[in-house]
Design a protein around this motif. Structure first.
Motif, PDB file in Angstrom:
ATOM      1  N   ARG A  52       9.258  35.204  -4.634  1.00  0.00           N
ATOM      2  CA  ARG A  52       9.223  34.593  -5.722  1.00  0.00           C
ATOM      3  C   ARG A  52       9.618  35.238  -6.890  1.00  0.00           C
ATOM      4  O   ARG A  52       8.712  35.419  -7.828  1.00  0.00           O
ATOM      5  CB  ARG A  52       7.787  33.812  -5.694  1.00  0.00           C
ATOM      6  CG  ARG A  52       7.506  32.945  -4.700  1.00  0.00           C
ATOM      7  CD  ARG A  52       6.263  32.244  -4.727  1.00  0.00           C
ATOM      8  NE  ARG A  52       5.714  31.418  -6.107  1.00  0.00           N
ATOM      9  CZ  ARG A  52       6.386  30.270  -6.350  1.00  0.00           C
ATOM     10  NH1 ARG A  52       6.808  29.593  -5.395  1.00  0.00           N
ATOM     11  NH2 ARG A  52       5.791  29.645  -7.218  1.00  0.00           N
ATOM     12  N   ARG A  54      10.913  36.684 -10.628  1.00  0.00           N
ATOM     13  CA  ARG A  54      11.491  35.972 -11.922  1.00  0.00           C
ATOM     14  C   ARG A  54      12.894  36.597 -12.251  1.00  0.00           C
ATOM     15  O   ARG A  54      13.131  37.786 -12.139  1.00  0.00           O
ATOM     16  CB  ARG A  54      10.521  36.453 -13.071  1.00  0.00           C
ATOM     17  CG  ARG A  54       9.367  35.722 -12.968  1.00  0.00           C
ATOM     18  CD  ARG A  54       8.395  36.287 -13.973  1.00  0.00           C
ATOM     19  NE  ARG A  54       7.100  35.585 -13.965  1.00  0.00           N
ATOM     20  CZ  ARG A  54       6.138  35.420 -15.099  1.00  0.00           C
ATOM     21  NH1 ARG A  54       6.558  35.985 -16.209  1.00  0.00           N
ATOM     22  NH2 ARG A  54       5.267  34.693 -15.021  1.00  0.00           N
ATOM     23  N   LEU A  56      16.263  36.240 -14.815  1.00  0.00           N
ATOM     24  CA  LEU A  56      16.830  35.844 -16.106  1.00  0.00           C
ATOM     25  C   LEU A  56      18.317  35.594 -16.011  1.00  0.00           C
ATOM     26  O   LEU A  56      18.971  36.692 -15.674  1.00  0.00           O
ATOM     27  CB  LEU A  56      16.316  36.621 -17.276  1.00  0.00           C
ATOM     28  CG  LEU A  56      17.081  36.715 -18.665  1.00  0.00           C
ATOM     29  CD1 LEU A  56      16.557  35.120 -19.100  1.00  0.00           C
ATOM     30  CD2 LEU A  56      16.525  37.651 -19.637  1.00  0.00           C
TER      31      LEU A  56
END
Length: 71
Positions: A52, A54, A56
């Motif tokens: 999981r 993050r 960008l």
């Protein structure tokens, strides 16, 4: 200590970049295949990330198909 002023060419590029991007974005999106030919590379990269993560996406375009795949 005061920051040095940026060169005129950098200031001009900072001002021009959003306009140039916006003028080309629709054409890029029309011509970008929706086929995810980057899948093998993305899968290798994703396998090295923690669960999981993050991410960008700073690529060009409208976010498809790569951002859709990452989601």
């Amino acid at each position: 200590m005061r920051p040095r002023p940026e060169p005129e060419s950098l200031a001009r590029a900072r001002e021009d970049t959003p306009r140039v991007y916006e003028s080309r974005a629709a054409g890029w999106d029309r011509h970008r295949p929706r086929q995810l030919f980057e899948r093998r590379w993305l899968d290798r990269w994703l396998a090295r990330l923690p669960d999981r993560p993050r991410v960008l996406d700073l690529g060009c375009g409208a976010g498809e198909p790569i951002t859709g795949y990452l989601l």
